[in-house]
Write a protein that holds these residues in place. Sequence first.
Motif, PDB file in Angstrom:
ATOM      1  N   ALA A   1       0.834  -1.210   0.000  1.00 56.28           N
ATOM      2  CA  ALA A   1       0.000   0.000   0.000  1.00 56.28           C
ATOM      3  C   ALA A   1       0.865   1.256   0.000  1.00 56.28           C
ATOM      4  O   ALA A   1       0.512   2.283  -0.606  1.00 56.28           O
ATOM      5  N   LYS A   2       2.010   1.171   0.645  1.00 52.21           N
ATOM      6  CA  LYS A   2       2.928   2.321   0.703  1.00 52.21           C
ATOM      7  C   LYS A   2       3.949   2.292  -0.429  1.00 52.21           C
ATOM      8  O   LYS A   2       4.397   3.345  -0.899  1.00 52.21           O
ATOM      9  N   TYR A   3       4.310   1.079  -0.866  1.00 49.65           N
ATOM     10  CA  TYR A   3       5.359   0.927  -1.881  1.00 49.65           C
ATOM     11  C   TYR A   3       4.856  -0.060  -2.938  1.00 49.65           C
ATOM     12  O   TYR A   3       5.182  -1.255  -2.888  1.00 49.65           O
ATOM     13  N   PRO A   4       4.056   0.420  -3.889  1.00 51.12           N
ATOM     14  CA  PRO A   4       3.407  -0.494  -4.851  1.00 51.12           C
ATOM     15  C   PRO A   4       4.379  -1.343  -5.660  1.00 51.12           C
ATOM     16  O   PRO A   4       4.012  -2.441  -6.110  1.00 51.12           O
ATOM     17  N   ASP A   5       5.594  -0.878  -5.871  1.00 48.90           N
ATOM     18  CA  ASP A   5       6.590  -1.651  -6.619  1.00 48.90           C
ATOM     19  C   ASP A   5       7.488  -2.467  -5.706  1.00 48.90           C
ATOM     20  O   ASP A   5       8.525  -2.995  -6.151  1.00 48.90           O
ATOM     21  N   GLY A   6       7.091  -2.595  -4.442  1.00 50.13           N
ATOM     22  CA  GLY A   6       7.940  -3.253  -3.465  1.00 50.13           C
ATOM     23  C   GLY A   6       8.883  -2.251  -2.824  1.00 50.13           C
ATOM     24  O   GLY A   6       9.127  -1.162  -3.361  1.00 50.13           O
ATOM     25  N   LEU A   7       9.420  -2.606  -1.684  1.00 49.73           N
ATOM     26  CA  LEU A   7      10.305  -1.698  -0.953  1.00 49.73           C
ATOM     27  C   LEU A   7      11.667  -1.658  -1.639  1.00 49.73           C
ATOM     28  O   LEU A   7      12.402  -2.645  -1.657  1.00 49.73           O
ATOM     29  N   ARG A   8      12.020  -0.487  -2.177  1.00 48.22           N
ATOM     30  CA  ARG A   8      13.230  -0.364  -2.985  1.00 48.22           C
ATOM     31  C   ARG A   8      14.170   0.731  -2.470  1.00 48.22           C
ATOM     32  O   ARG A   8      15.197   1.005  -3.088  1.00 48.22           O
ATOM     33  N   THR A   9      13.836   1.335  -1.355  1.00 45.49           N
ATOM     34  CA  THR A   9      14.681   2.369  -0.788  1.00 45.49           C
ATOM     35  C   THR A   9      14.638   2.283   0.729  1.00 45.49           C
ATOM     36  O   THR A   9      13.672   1.748   1.299  1.00 45.49           O
ATOM     37  N   PHE A  10      15.668   2.766   1.384  1.00 46.09           N
ATOM     38  CA  PHE A  10      15.693   2.734   2.841  1.00 46.09           C
ATOM     39  C   PHE A  10      14.602   3.636   3.400  1.00 46.09           C
ATOM     40  O   PHE A  10      14.407   4.765   2.937  1.00 46.09           O
ATOM     41  N   VAL A  11      13.917   3.136   4.417  1.00 46.46           N
ATOM     42  CA  VAL A  11      12.908   3.927   5.117  1.00 46.46           C
ATOM     43  C   VAL A  11      13.175   3.829   6.614  1.00 46.46           C
ATOM     44  O   VAL A  11      13.844   2.905   7.090  1.00 46.46           O
ATOM     45  N   ALA A  12      12.654   4.790   7.343  1.00 50.34           N
ATOM     46  CA  ALA A  12      12.811   4.785   8.789  1.00 50.34           C
ATOM     47  C   ALA A  12      11.788   3.851   9.419  1.00 50.34           C
ATOM     48  O   ALA A  12      10.644   3.776   8.975  1.00 50.34           O
ATOM     49  N   GLY A  13      12.213   3.120  10.414  1.00 49.19           N
ATOM     50  CA  GLY A  13      11.303   2.289  11.201  1.00 49.19           C
ATOM     51  C   GLY A  13      11.443   2.728  12.646  1.00 49.19           C
ATOM     52  O   GLY A  13      11.220   3.880  12.998  1.00 49.19           O
ATOM     53  N   GLY A  14      11.884   1.818  13.495  1.00 48.98           N
ATOM     54  CA  GLY A  14      12.200   2.206  14.861  1.00 48.98           C
ATOM     55  C   GLY A  14      13.521   2.937  14.952  1.00 48.98           C
ATOM     56  O   GLY A  14      13.843   3.539  15.978  1.00 48.98           O
ATOM     57  N   TRP A  15      14.295   2.882  13.864  1.00 52.50           N
ATOM     58  CA  TRP A  15      15.609   3.525  13.792  1.00 52.50           C
ATOM     59  C   TRP A  15      15.682   4.325  12.495  1.00 52.50           C
ATOM     60  O   TRP A  15      14.829   4.188  11.626  1.00 52.50           O
TER      61      TRP A  15
END
Length: 369
Positions: free
Chosen positions: A40-54
Motif C-alpha cells: 500500500a505504501k510501496y506499490p513496486d515493493g520496498l526499494r529504498t531505505f525507510v525509517a522504522g524504529g531507527w
Amino acid sequence: MTRVAEETWRARVRGCLLGGAIGDALGGPVEFEDAQSILAKYPDGLRTFVAGGWPAGTITDDTQMTLFTVEGLIRASVRTDRGLGFTVAVVQHAYDRWLDTQNLPGPNGEQDGWLLGEQWLYARRAPGNTCLTALTQARKGAARIAQYGDQAVNDSKGCGGVMRVAPFGLLPEYFPAEWIFDSAATAAGYTHGHPTGKLASGALAAIICELCGGASIDDAISTATNLLTKHEGHEETSTALAFARHLAATAPPGPVTVERLGGGWIAEEALAIAVYAALVYPEPEQFLDALALSVTHSGDSDSTGAICGNILGALHGETALPAELVFTVEGRPVILQLADDFALEFSQGKRLHGDYGPHTAWTTRYPGW
C-alpha cells in the motif's frame, strides 16, 4: 589464485558483506508488517531505505553478527602462527564479544581487538532470543548447558544461525566446499541446535563458496544440495531449496509466491526466500529487483534481505550494488574495512604476522583467540 582471480574474489568479499548489510537495512523497518500494508505504501515493493524504529539505512543484529563472524574467521587464521590450527571455535568467541555489545552501553576500555571499540555496534537491534540465551548459557558454563566449543542444547531452527554465516563461504579456494559447509553448520549450532538450523546455514555457506569460485546460482544450489544429502536431517532444507527453484521457474514473482515458501522466521524458509529472489532476478542490473522481492512479504524481511544480498553480492561483486543504498547504509566504512582485512589475512597473512613474528600491529588488531 591468479592476480585477476584474486581481484575478483576481493570484489565479491566486499559485495557479499555490503550486499548483506543493504538487504538487512532495507528489510528491517518492515519486518513486522504484512505484505498488503507494505505494498500500500510501496506499490513496486520496498526499494529504498525507510525509517522504522531507527533511522533509514540502519542495520540490525543480522549484520552485527555477520561482522563478528568475519572477525572470528580472521582471528582463527591468525592463531595458526602458534601451531594451534584453524578452528571454528574461535568464531564462537567472536559471538561472545557480540554478546558484550548487547549487554554493555559501549566499549569498557578492556578492548579485545578493534571491533569491540566500535560504539555504533553496541545498539540493540531486536537480537534473537535464541542467540542471546544460548551464548549466555555457554558463558555461564552451567551444568548440562553448552560450553565453548559445544553445540547448543536447544531444538531451535530459527533463522538466527543462517543469517550470519555467509563469511564462511568467502574463504579462499584452499578451504574445500565440504569443510566450509560443515564449519558454517557448526558455527550456527553454537546457538541453534536443530539439524535444520545448522544444515541450512551450511547450505548458504556452500552456495556463497561456489559463487565466489565462478559458479552460476543454479550450479551453486546444486552443489549445496549435494552436500546437504550427505547429512542426516537434510530433508527440510533440501525440500525448501527445491521448492524455491520450482517457484522461480514456474510462478509469477511477488509476495504471494514468496509467502508460499514461508515467512523466513525459520532457517530453511529464510534461505529459500533469499534463493528464490536471487533466481528470479539473477543479473547485476536486477540487484535491487531481487532485494525488493526478498523483503516485500509478511515475514522476517531483514533476514531474507540480508541473505539475498549476501548471495548476489558474492555473485556480482560490489560494483553491482545499488549506489544509492551503498552510500547511506549504516556502518559502511567498518563493513568495508573488515572485508578488506579479511582479504588481506587470507591472501597475505604471513606478511602481516607469521613472517614478522607473533607480535605485530595486526595481531593487536586481531588477537588469535
